[in-house]
Design a protein around this motif. Structure first.
Motif, PDB file in Angstrom:
ATOM      1  N   ASP A 107       0.850  -1.191   0.000  1.00  0.00           N
ATOM      2  CA  ASP A 107       0.000   0.000   0.000  1.00  0.00           C
ATOM      3  C   ASP A 107       0.891   1.249   0.000  1.00  0.00           C
ATOM      4  OD1 ASP A 107      -1.732   2.148   0.591  1.00  0.00           O
ATOM      5  OD2 ASP A 107      -3.110   0.831   1.655  1.00  0.00           O
ATOM      6  N   LYS A 108       0.976   1.897  -1.135  1.00  0.00           N
ATOM      7  CA  LYS A 108       1.868   3.047  -1.253  1.00  0.00           C
ATOM      8  C   LYS A 108       1.410   4.231  -0.401  1.00  0.00           C
ATOM      9  CE  LYS A 108       4.774   1.233  -4.157  1.00  0.00           C
ATOM     10  NZ  LYS A 108       4.302  -0.139  -4.074  1.00  0.00           N
ATOM     11  N   GLU A 109       0.108   4.371  -0.190  1.00  0.00           N
ATOM     12  CA  GLU A 109      -0.398   5.478   0.625  1.00  0.00           C
ATOM     13  C   GLU A 109       0.103   5.370   2.061  1.00  0.00           C
ATOM     14  OE1 GLU A 109      -2.020   8.233  -0.240  1.00  0.00           O
ATOM     15  OE2 GLU A 109      -1.741   7.565  -2.308  1.00  0.00           O
ATOM     16  N   ILE A 110       0.091   4.164   2.589  1.00  0.00           N
ATOM     17  CA  ILE A 110       0.600   3.955   3.953  1.00  0.00           C
ATOM     18  C   ILE A 110       2.084   4.305   4.019  1.00  0.00           C
ATOM     19  CG2 ILE A 110       1.129   2.190   5.682  1.00  0.00           C
ATOM     20  CD1 ILE A 110      -1.462   0.793   4.919  1.00  0.00           C
ATOM     21  N   THR A 111       2.824   3.865   3.015  1.00  0.00           N
ATOM     22  CA  THR A 111       4.264   4.126   3.000  1.00  0.00           C
ATOM     23  C   THR A 111       4.555   5.619   2.904  1.00  0.00           C
ATOM     24  OG1 THR A 111       4.647   1.993   1.906  1.00  0.00           O
ATOM     25  CG2 THR A 111       6.422   3.618   1.817  1.00  0.00           C
ATOM     26  N   LEU A 112       3.829   6.316   2.031  1.00  0.00           N
ATOM     27  CA  LEU A 112       4.065   7.750   1.841  1.00  0.00           C
ATOM     28  C   LEU A 112       3.713   8.543   3.099  1.00  0.00           C
ATOM     29  CD1 LEU A 112       2.704   8.164  -1.802  1.00  0.00           C
ATOM     30  CD2 LEU A 112       5.091   8.099  -1.077  1.00  0.00           C
ATOM     31  N   LYS A 113       2.633   8.158   3.780  1.00  0.00           N
ATOM     32  CA  LYS A 113       2.271   8.829   5.029  1.00  0.00           C
ATOM     33  C   LYS A 113       3.321   8.589   6.107  1.00  0.00           C
ATOM     34  CE  LYS A 113      -2.748   8.904   4.362  1.00  0.00           C
ATOM     35  NZ  LYS A 113      -4.061   8.377   4.846  1.00  0.00           N
ATOM     36  N   ALA A 114       3.873   7.378   6.111  1.00  0.00           N
ATOM     37  CA  ALA A 114       4.924   7.066   7.083  1.00  0.00           C
ATOM     38  C   ALA A 114       6.173   7.898   6.827  1.00  0.00           C
ATOM     39  CB  ALA A 114       5.250   5.573   7.032  1.00  0.00           C
ATOM     40  N   ILE A 115       6.505   8.098   5.562  1.00  0.00           N
ATOM     41  CA  ILE A 115       7.668   8.930   5.225  1.00  0.00           C
ATOM     42  C   ILE A 115       7.435  10.374   5.660  1.00  0.00           C
ATOM     43  CG2 ILE A 115       9.002   9.893   3.313  1.00  0.00           C
ATOM     44  CD1 ILE A 115       8.579   7.229   1.842  1.00  0.00           C
ATOM     45  N   ASP A 116       6.217  10.870   5.439  1.00  0.00           N
ATOM     46  CA  ASP A 116       5.889  12.235   5.889  1.00  0.00           C
ATOM     47  C   ASP A 116       6.025  12.367   7.402  1.00  0.00           C
ATOM     48  OD1 ASP A 116       5.369  13.606   3.525  1.00  0.00           O
ATOM     49  OD2 ASP A 116       3.323  12.829   3.388  1.00  0.00           O
ATOM     50  N   GLY A 117       5.844  11.254   8.091  1.00  0.00           N
ATOM     51  CA  GLY A 117       5.897  11.287   9.551  1.00  0.00           C
ATOM     52  C   GLY A 117       7.282  11.084  10.134  1.00  0.00           C
ATOM     53  N   ILE A 118       8.287  10.922   9.283  1.00  0.00           N
ATOM     54  CA  ILE A 118       9.660  10.760   9.787  1.00  0.00           C
ATOM     55  C   ILE A 118      10.170  12.104  10.305  1.00  0.00           C
ATOM     56  CG2 ILE A 118      12.046  10.232   9.174  1.00  0.00           C
ATOM     57  CD1 ILE A 118      11.015   8.304   7.087  1.00  0.00           C
ATOM     58  N   GLU A 119      10.450  12.175  11.592  1.00  0.00           N
ATOM     59  CA  GLU A 119      10.944  13.418  12.190  1.00  0.00           C
ATOM     60  C   GLU A 119      11.623  13.111  13.514  1.00  0.00           C
ATOM     61  OE1 GLU A 119       6.634  14.478  14.248  1.00  0.00           O
ATOM     62  OE2 GLU A 119       7.461  15.808  12.706  1.00  0.00           O
ATOM     63  N   PHE A 120      12.317  14.099  14.027  1.00  0.00           N
ATOM     64  CA  PHE A 120      12.970  13.928  15.326  1.00  0.00           C
ATOM     65  C   PHE A 120      11.927  13.848  16.438  1.00  0.00           C
ATOM     66  CE2 PHE A 120      14.585  16.226  19.155  1.00  0.00           C
ATOM     67  CZ  PHE A 120      15.389  15.204  19.635  1.00  0.00           C
ATOM     68  N   ASN A 121      12.093  12.859  17.290  1.00  0.00           N
ATOM     69  CA  ASN A 121      11.181  12.674  18.417  1.00  0.00           C
ATOM     70  C   ASN A 121      12.025  12.606  19.687  1.00  0.00           C
ATOM     71  OD1 ASN A 121       9.331  11.826  20.357  1.00  0.00           O
ATOM     72  ND2 ASN A 121       8.259  10.459  18.940  1.00  0.00           N
ATOM     73  N   ASP A 122      11.864  13.603  20.560  1.00  0.00           N
ATOM     74  CA  ASP A 122      12.707  13.638  21.766  1.00  0.00           C
ATOM     75  C   ASP A 122      12.327  12.572  22.789  1.00  0.00           C
ATOM     76  OD1 ASP A 122      10.327  14.643  22.656  1.00  0.00           O
ATOM     77  OD2 ASP A 122      11.074  16.650  23.119  1.00  0.00           O
ATOM     78  N   LEU A 123      11.244  11.801  22.485  1.00  0.00           N
ATOM     79  CA  LEU A 123      10.878  10.705  23.385  1.00  0.00           C
ATOM     80  C   LEU A 123      11.748   9.479  23.141  1.00  0.00           C
ATOM     81  CD1 LEU A 123       6.965  10.920  23.292  1.00  0.00           C
ATOM     82  CD2 LEU A 123       8.534  11.846  25.017  1.00  0.00           C
ATOM     83  N   ILE A 124      12.369   9.425  21.957  1.00  0.00           N
ATOM     84  CA  ILE A 124      13.247   8.311  21.644  1.00  0.00           C
ATOM     85  C   ILE A 124      14.614   8.587  22.263  1.00  0.00           C
ATOM     86  CG2 ILE A 124      14.359   7.017  19.776  1.00  0.00           C
ATOM     87  CD1 ILE A 124      12.050   7.694  17.991  1.00  0.00           C
ATOM     88  N   GLU A 125      15.181   7.559  22.819  1.00  0.00           N
ATOM     89  CA  GLU A 125      16.486   7.691  23.472  1.00  0.00           C
ATOM     90  C   GLU A 125      17.513   8.261  22.517  1.00  0.00           C
ATOM     91  OE1 GLU A 125      19.921   4.723  25.291  1.00  0.00           O
ATOM     92  OE2 GLU A 125      17.826   4.065  25.260  1.00  0.00           O
ATOM     93  N   GLY A 126      18.325   9.194  22.977  1.00  0.00           N
ATOM     94  CA  GLY A 126      19.331   9.837  22.146  1.00  0.00           C
ATOM     95  C   GLY A 126      20.459   8.898  21.790  1.00  0.00           C
TER      96      GLY A 126
END
Length: 334
Positions: free
Chosen positions: A151-170
């Motif tokens: 499903d390309k729509e799911i993949t494209l939305k996931a790519i749009d959501g790639i960003e820095f998240n300070d909740l993830i361990e550094g």
């Protein structure tokens, strides 16, 4: 109407060039077929020419037209109806593993590394309709952002959501990012399995070291393309967060463990790339797109509608008409 018309034996059409010569020969030899009568004056015969006499050349026209039809028929004209059937292969399963540490907000790529990656990655997905994609992200630890899907729509939305998240361990856990990606592909039945791992740092976190993760990739026959993203020298990078949530930027030395990334790519049959700017990043994904091609079989079917039979019938009809007129209407003149 004639867009799909072809000739199986077009060399016969050269005979049409003889037609003007035949017409010339017929005109020159026409007078020899009839006797001449010499009169002292033709004044009494003026305006008395018979209509049939005027139409006599029509027999020649019929014969030459019939010959033209026979010549074109020998060239075997036919209409071709072409249809194409494309058989798609299972394609390639690709996991994009992306470093989401704070340094990916650096502005050496415009407007920053995250934004530059998003657009290039989305273009890459859109131009590969036969493949399935999955996305993993890593910083100090690793997560699956989306499982492998067609499903390309799911993949494209996931790519749009790639960003820095300070909740993830550094930190930067390259080994963890690679191992998580291999885990997503180990059950894949695709003929080719590929990981595109992108990072802008050195491995300094995670409980799975890159060597072990590389061995896992080899065990599951997975090829890894590695990308080091970042300019040579220093880049304007975030070093602190203000009270309002905005970032403080300073020039920071770009450190990428290129030796490690090259080793991972070499051992798994992939390739290492360095993306120092937006254009270079785009060209890297274009090159990977060319290196990893999905096999597509194309079958073409042709349906021929032969036209020569009709031309022969028309030619025979003209010959019959010419003979009929010759021995009936024009009998007195031939």
């Amino acid at each position: 109407m004639f867009a799909n018309l072809t000739f199986e034996h077009p060399q016969w059409l050269w005979l049409l060039t003889v037609i003007p010569l035949l017409i010339l020969w017929a005109v020159l030899s026409h007078k020899k077929k009839y006797s001449s009568l010499l009169l002292s004056s033709t004044k009494a015969f003026q305006g008395q020419q018979s209509l049939l006499a005027k139409l006599r050349p029509f027999l020649l026209v019929l014969r030459i037209a019939a010959l033209c039809f026979f010549i074109v028929a020998m060239a075997r004209p036919r209409e071709v109806d072409e249809s194409t059937e494309v058989k798609k292969s299972e394609g390639i399963d690709i996991v994009m593993s992306v470093d989401v540490s704070a340094s990916m907000l650096a502005k050496d790529l415009k407007p920053n590394r995250f934004e530059a990656l998003r657009q290039v990655a989305k273009d890459f997905v859109n131009q590969r309709p036969n493949d399935r994609f999955g996305i993993t992200i890593f910083a100090g630890e690793s997560y699956t952002k989306t499982p492998i899907t067609s499903d390309k729509e799911i993949t494209l939305k996931a790519i749009d959501g790639i960003e820095f998240n300070d909740l993830i361990e550094g930190g930067t856990a390259i080994g963890m990012g690679l191992a998580t990606s291999v885990n997503k592909l180990k059950e894949s039945e695709a003929e080719s399995k590929v990981i595109i791992l992108l990072t802008d740092g050195v491995n300094n976190s995670g409980f799975i070291d890159p060597v072990t993760a590389t061995e896992l990739a080899l065990e599951y026959d997975t090829k890894v393309y590695t990308i080091g993203i970042g300019t040579n020298g220093e880049a304007l990078s975030p070093v602190a967060v203000r009270g309002d949530g905005s970032y403080v930027y300073r020039q920071v030395k770009v450190e990428i463990d290129e030796a490690l990334l090259k080793d991972i790519a070499q051992q798994t049959g992939g390739k290492y790339f360095r993306a120092t700017d937006n254009e270079k990043l785009k060209s890297i994904y274009d090159e990977i797109d060319k290196l990893e091609t999905s096999e597509v079989e194309e079958f073409k079917y042709y349906n021929y509608d032969e036209k020569f039979r009709l031309l022969i019938l028309i030619g025979l009809g003209l010959i019959c008409l010419e003979q009929l007129l010759k021995f009936t209407v024009f009998r007195s003149f031939v």
